[in-house]
Design an enzyme around this catalytic site. Structure first.
Site, PDB file in Angstrom:
ATOM      1  N   GLU A  25       0.850  -1.197   0.000  1.00  0.00           N
ATOM      2  CA  GLU A  25       0.000   0.000   0.000  1.00  0.00           C
ATOM      3  C   GLU A  25       0.883   1.242   0.000  1.00  0.00           C
ATOM      4  O   GLU A  25       2.042   1.196   0.454  1.00  0.00           O
ATOM      5  CB  GLU A  25      -0.890  -0.024   1.255  1.00  0.00           C
ATOM      6  CG  GLU A  25      -1.827   1.181   1.362  1.00  0.00           C
ATOM      7  CD  GLU A  25      -2.938   1.006   2.404  1.00  0.00           C
ATOM      8  OE1 GLU A  25      -2.863   0.065   3.205  1.00  0.00           O
ATOM      9  OE2 GLU A  25      -3.872   1.828   2.387  1.00  0.00           O
ATOM     10  N   ASN A 172     -12.313  -1.316  -1.118  1.00  0.00           N
ATOM     11  CA  ASN A 172     -11.624  -1.909   0.032  1.00  0.00           C
ATOM     12  C   ASN A 172     -12.303  -1.454   1.316  1.00  0.00           C
ATOM     13  O   ASN A 172     -12.574  -0.255   1.480  1.00  0.00           O
ATOM     14  CB  ASN A 172     -10.154  -1.451   0.057  1.00  0.00           C
ATOM     15  CG  ASN A 172      -9.485  -1.789   1.389  1.00  0.00           C
ATOM     16  OD1 ASN A 172      -9.165  -2.955   1.641  1.00  0.00           O
ATOM     17  ND2 ASN A 172      -9.292  -0.795   2.253  1.00  0.00           N
ATOM     18  N   GLU A 173     -12.549  -2.367   2.206  1.00  0.00           N
ATOM     19  CA  GLU A 173     -13.137  -2.047   3.518  1.00  0.00           C
ATOM     20  C   GLU A 173     -14.227  -0.989   3.368  1.00  0.00           C
ATOM     21  O   GLU A 173     -14.201   0.049   4.041  1.00  0.00           O
ATOM     22  CB  GLU A 173     -12.046  -1.611   4.519  1.00  0.00           C
ATOM     23  CG  GLU A 173     -11.076  -2.732   4.810  1.00  0.00           C
ATOM     24  CD  GLU A 173     -10.209  -2.540   6.059  1.00  0.00           C
ATOM     25  OE1 GLU A 173     -10.211  -1.447   6.649  1.00  0.00           O
ATOM     26  OE2 GLU A 173      -9.526  -3.514   6.435  1.00  0.00           O
ATOM     27  N   TYR A 248      -6.905  -8.864  11.513  1.00  0.00           N
ATOM     28  CA  TYR A 248      -5.589  -8.601  12.111  1.00  0.00           C
ATOM     29  C   TYR A 248      -5.581  -9.110  13.539  1.00  0.00           C
ATOM     30  O   TYR A 248      -6.594  -9.033  14.247  1.00  0.00           O
ATOM     31  CB  TYR A 248      -5.305  -7.095  12.125  1.00  0.00           C
ATOM     32  CG  TYR A 248      -4.991  -6.522  10.763  1.00  0.00           C
ATOM     33  CD1 TYR A 248      -3.701  -6.607  10.233  1.00  0.00           C
ATOM     34  CD2 TYR A 248      -5.966  -5.896   9.994  1.00  0.00           C
ATOM     35  CE1 TYR A 248      -3.396  -6.082   8.983  1.00  0.00           C
ATOM     36  CE2 TYR A 248      -5.671  -5.368   8.741  1.00  0.00           C
ATOM     37  CZ  TYR A 248      -4.383  -5.466   8.246  1.00  0.00           C
ATOM     38  OH  TYR A 248      -4.080  -4.948   7.008  1.00  0.00           O
ATOM     39  N   GLU A 304      -5.994  -9.217   3.711  1.00  0.00           N
ATOM     40  CA  GLU A 304      -5.222  -8.506   4.750  1.00  0.00           C
ATOM     41  C   GLU A 304      -5.234  -9.372   6.004  1.00  0.00           C
ATOM     42  O   GLU A 304      -6.312  -9.653   6.554  1.00  0.00           O
ATOM     43  CB  GLU A 304      -5.813  -7.121   5.045  1.00  0.00           C
ATOM     44  CG  GLU A 304      -5.595  -6.147   3.909  1.00  0.00           C
ATOM     45  CD  GLU A 304      -5.999  -4.706   4.222  1.00  0.00           C
ATOM     46  OE1 GLU A 304      -5.902  -4.295   5.396  1.00  0.00           O
ATOM     47  OE2 GLU A 304      -6.419  -4.019   3.278  1.00  0.00           O
ATOM     48  N   GLN A 353       1.976  -6.053   5.742  1.00  0.00           N
ATOM     49  CA  GLN A 353       2.212  -5.747   4.348  1.00  0.00           C
ATOM     50  C   GLN A 353       3.633  -6.170   3.992  1.00  0.00           C
ATOM     51  O   GLN A 353       4.409  -6.460   4.883  1.00  0.00           O
ATOM     52  CB  GLN A 353       2.013  -4.263   4.094  1.00  0.00           C
ATOM     53  CG  GLN A 353       0.571  -3.818   4.366  1.00  0.00           C
ATOM     54  CD  GLN A 353       0.264  -2.401   3.864  1.00  0.00           C
ATOM     55  OE1 GLN A 353       1.082  -1.776   3.195  1.00  0.00           O
ATOM     56  NE2 GLN A 353      -0.898  -1.893   4.202  1.00  0.00           N
TER      57      GLN A 353
HETATM   58  O1  AHR Z   1      -3.031  -2.514   6.255  1.00  0.00           O
HETATM   59  C1  AHR Z   1      -3.331  -1.306   6.861  1.00  0.00           C
HETATM   60  C2  AHR Z   1      -4.806  -0.943   6.724  1.00  0.00           C
HETATM   61  O2  AHR Z   1      -5.577  -1.868   7.434  1.00  0.00           O
HETATM   62  C3  AHR Z   1      -5.385  -0.975   5.339  1.00  0.00           C
HETATM   63  O3  AHR Z   1      -5.149   0.178   4.636  1.00  0.00           O
HETATM   64  C4  AHR Z   1      -6.835  -1.152   5.597  1.00  0.00           C
HETATM   65  O4  AHR Z   1      -7.493  -1.816   4.540  1.00  0.00           O
HETATM   66  C5  AHR Z   1      -6.885  -1.907   6.906  1.00  0.00           C
HETATM   67  O5  AHR Z   1      -7.754  -1.329   7.810  1.00  0.00           O
END
Ligand code: AHR
Length: 505
Positions: A25, A172-173, A248, A304, A353
């Site tokens: 990103e 995205n999101e 995450y 992600e 990432q």
């Molecule tokens: O990876 C960091 C961020 O986490 C990304 O930009 C977003 O899609 C997610 O919330």
């Protein structure tokens, strides 16, 4: 003692190489400084791409690279990133540190990077603040072969031939940074926008990815699928090739994420518990997908995933730069085993990432580069790419952890590659105790060891630094092969991830 029983005669599902994908990103030093330094940089580069980083990623057999975001994607206007660099528009990267983005890395640079890496392409389009026309013209710019306004513009900018877009994400999101939408609203937009993601190259259609849920938002998955399939269940399969999922591991919660390198054993087990939770998420979202897509034609795309902690002290909080320890090696080992086990549904996953951001496989500092413990896990696991998952069962696994966070001590997966070699990957989630593991095959004759490797260290907080770049790396692992070639015995060190490959005698 734990026993892993493998039926090497039963292939369960295919592990797509893309399950070992990465994400880049416009965030902090991921693109700028991490992947791209520009042609005039003293750092060795080919057409602006760092030679050391490209080579290291090639050693991982990087299968796919997602770009340009993340949250950044829904504010990215692709036309700002083409044409002569000095004339490119500047913008504020509102999500990530409020820094000025000069658009030096754009569409042409991305395809050049993927060419050097030899990987598939995954472009994430802008639904949050972009128009249908903008998205449709980007697809035309990248993929149309012939005379058209966008193809002519591409040629004017130095690239006559169209590129191949393997995957295209429609937003995205969009439940959060990509527009704060409700699921039915987004799903209707998805139906609309994806219509104009045209397959100009009929021989190589673009796979379209719909924005899926945040963590355990099963309502999102259900409503998005319900709305997409409504009135046109037949066509809906053409609308969508993949549905994403983002998850995450924030060991101590989203607000106070805790340090990347300083953590107690209790937090270690909290982390392991949260890493194992991926299994529940994939299972539960998968059940909803099964209702609409029983033949599993739509892939779950976990584009992600990874550990997310406080940034390294003294660094820009908006840049998400964090260290990477043995704990991250375990997150990777456990998560990749889960993806392998669900490879009938999980068709792609991108670690967040790739360089210098979150659970990165590579960290850079000026001209220097180090490989993180996560890199070494991805390197060992690369043999699962394009292999077939084998039926297997774990027995006798102890439970370890604290009163609140209990996890199985051992995680495993096994596959057979196209040449008939078997790869077994194992993780020991205990922070303190080693564990004996017997791996037993159905038939004898598998007595030729190809390699046995492990990522482990004396201290669970160990990491690689620019002063000590090889503190944590893959080392040879001692194992005892069964004399009849019916498996092997191994003592898995505490807090370790291992890989054993063998074949027929
Ligand atoms: O990876 C960091 C961020 O986490 C990304 O930009 C977003 O899609 C997610 O919330």
């Amino acid at each position: 003692m734990a026993t892993l029983t493998i039926n090497e005669q039963k292939k369960v599902s295919h592990i797509e190489p893309e399950v070992y994908g990465h994400f880049s990103e416009h965030l902090g030093r991921c693109i700028y400084g991490g992947l791209f330094v520009g042609e005039t940089s003293p750092i060795p580069n080919v057409n602006g791409m760092r030679v050391d980083v490209v080579n290291a990623l090639k050693e991982l057999r990087i299968p796919v690279l997602r770009w340009p975001g993340g949250c950044f994607a829904d504010e990215y206007h692709w036309q700002d990133g083409i044409g002569p660099r000095e004339q490119r528009k500047r913008m504020v990267n509102t999500h990530w540190g409020g820094v000025v983005e000069d658009n030096a890395f754009g569409t042409h640079e991305y395809f050049e990077l993927c060419r050097q890496l030899g990987c598939k392409t995954y472009i994430n389009g802008n639904v949050g603040s972009g128009t249908v026309r903008e998205m449709s013209e980007w697809v035309e710019y990248m993929t149309f072969d012939g005379i058209s306004p966008m193809a002519v513009l591409r040629e004017k900018n130095g690239h006559k031939d169209p590129w191949r877009v393997n995957y295209f994400g429609v937003g995205n999101e969009n439940w959060g940074c990509g527009g704060n939408m409700n699921p039915d609203y987004y799903a209707n937009l998805y139906r609309h926008y994806q219509t104009y993601v045209r397959h100009y190259n009929h021989a190589a259609p673009i796979k379209k990815i719909c924005c899926g849920a945040n963590v355990d938002d099963y309502d999102w998955t259900n409503e998005v699928l319900e709305t997409t399939f409504r009135h046109s269940p037949e066509e809906a399969h053409g609308f969508m090739d993949g549905l994403s999922l983002h998850y995450y591991v924030h060991p101590t919660g989203w607000k106070h994420k805790g340090s990347a390198t300083e953590f107690s054993n209790d937090i270690w087990y909290k982390t392991m518990y949260k890493a194992m939770y991926m299994d529940t998420l994939v299972t539960e979202h998968g059940k909803i997908m099964d209702q609409y897509d029983p033949d599993k034609e739509i892939g779950m795309i976990v584009d992600e995933w990874g550990g997310w902690y406080e940034v390294e002290p003294g660094t820009n909080p908006g840049f998400l730069y964090q260290q990477n320890t043995i704990r991250d090696a375990l997150i990777a080992g456990v998560t990749l085993n889960i993806f392998n086990q669900h490879s009938d549904r999980v068709k792609m996953a991108c670690l967040a990432q790739v360089v210098n951001v979150l659970q990165a496989v590579i960290l850079t500092e000026g001209p220097n580069m180090i490989k993180t413990p996560t890199y070494h896990v991805m390197h060992m696991y690369r043999h699962h790419q394009d292999a077939d998952l084998l039926e297997s069962r774990l027995d006798g696994v102890k439970t370890v952890g604290t009163e609140v966070d209990q996890v199985p001590q051992v995680s495993a997966s096994s596959s057979m590659d196209q040449d008939g070699n078997i790869t077994v990957t194992l993780a020991n989630l205990s922070a303190t105790c080693s564990e004996p593991v017997d791996v037993v095959l159905k038939e004898a004759g598998w007595g030729r060891l190809l390699e046995a490797r492990v990522v482990a260290s004396d201290d669970i907080h160990d990491c690689n630094t620019f002063q000590d770049p090889n503190k944590v790396e893959e080392r040879d692992l001692e194992i005892q092969m069964d004399p009849q070639g019916k498996g092997f015995h191994v003592e898995l060190p505490a807090a370790s991830v291992a890989e054993v490959r063998f074949t027929r005698l």
